[in-house]
Motif scaffolding. Sequence first.
Motif, PDB file in Angstrom:
ATOM      1  N   LEU A  94       0.820  -1.215   0.000  1.00  0.00           N
ATOM      2  CA  LEU A  94       0.000   0.000   0.000  1.00  0.00           C
ATOM      3  C   LEU A  94       0.853   1.264   0.000  1.00  0.00           C
ATOM      4  O   LEU A  94       0.374   2.339  -0.353  1.00  0.00           O
TER       5      LEU A  94
ATOM      6  N   THR B  30       0.004   0.409  -4.893  1.00  0.00           N
ATOM      7  CA  THR B  30      -0.672   1.483  -4.150  1.00  0.00           C
ATOM      8  C   THR B  30      -2.163   1.525  -4.462  1.00  0.00           C
ATOM      9  O   THR B  30      -2.941   2.047  -3.678  1.00  0.00           O
ATOM     10  N   LYS B  31      -2.559   0.967  -5.595  1.00  0.00           N
ATOM     11  CA  LYS B  31      -3.970   0.972  -6.001  1.00  0.00           C
ATOM     12  C   LYS B  31      -4.685  -0.321  -5.595  1.00  0.00           C
ATOM     13  O   LYS B  31      -5.895  -0.421  -5.720  1.00  0.00           O
ATOM     14  N   ALA B  32      -3.914  -1.312  -5.157  1.00  0.00           N
ATOM     15  CA  ALA B  32      -4.512  -2.595  -4.780  1.00  0.00           C
ATOM     16  C   ALA B  32      -5.390  -2.407  -3.550  1.00  0.00           C
ATOM     17  O   ALA B  32      -5.176  -1.512  -2.736  1.00  0.00           O
ATOM     18  N   THR B  33      -6.359  -3.264  -3.438  1.00  0.00           N
ATOM     19  CA  THR B  33      -7.240  -3.204  -2.273  1.00  0.00           C
ATOM     20  C   THR B  33      -7.128  -4.508  -1.501  1.00  0.00           C
ATOM     21  O   THR B  33      -6.880  -5.571  -2.070  1.00  0.00           O
TER      22      THR B  33
ATOM     23  N   PRO C 139      -9.367  -6.431   1.527  1.00  0.00           N
ATOM     24  CA  PRO C 139     -10.617  -6.332   2.296  1.00  0.00           C
ATOM     25  C   PRO C 139     -10.381  -6.550   3.797  1.00  0.00           C
ATOM     26  O   PRO C 139     -10.689  -7.605   4.332  1.00  0.00           O
TER      27      PRO C 139
END
Length: 166
Positions: free
Chosen positions: A67, A126-129, A131
């Motif tokens: 992140l 940095t765009k990965a998510t 949950p």
Amino acid sequence: VLAGPPDDACGLYAEELLAPIKPQFPGRLFVCTEFFALPGHLRRGAHLCFAPSCSEPFGYVDVEFGLLGVPSVGCAIGGLGKMPGVYFRQQNADSSRMLLDAFLCSVDYALDMPDADYWEMAHAATKATFPFDTWRENLLEAYSQAIAHFKPGKTEELTLWHTSPA
């Protein structure tokens, strides 16, 4: 950065290799093999996160670094491998030589990666998510089920060395 206690052969090997060369790279190589809170500036200043563990249960390390735009290099087992990075698949857990060779191969690949590919991967991280809420709920549910189904008492029946009375 080598942070945290190594918990398997690959982690111990990384410690064995990195600790002695630390004086050669003052201010550029951080080695601490104890539990501690890793300062944010160390995470943000890293180029790659090496995660040599072959027993990472959750893989929060690659999420934490990813992140911040720091791709991970390591074994895609357990919780690792969810974020952009360079990962190898564990083929033979009984062969420490094979695991080490696979890890070193992934390290070489990551270090030889063209800059454009590296920055594309770092940006994708940095765009990965991840949950977090779902992960936390699933973990709490697993704990609740384990506690609900726990039966105290006759633990000797659950051991491998138990022999039935004749």
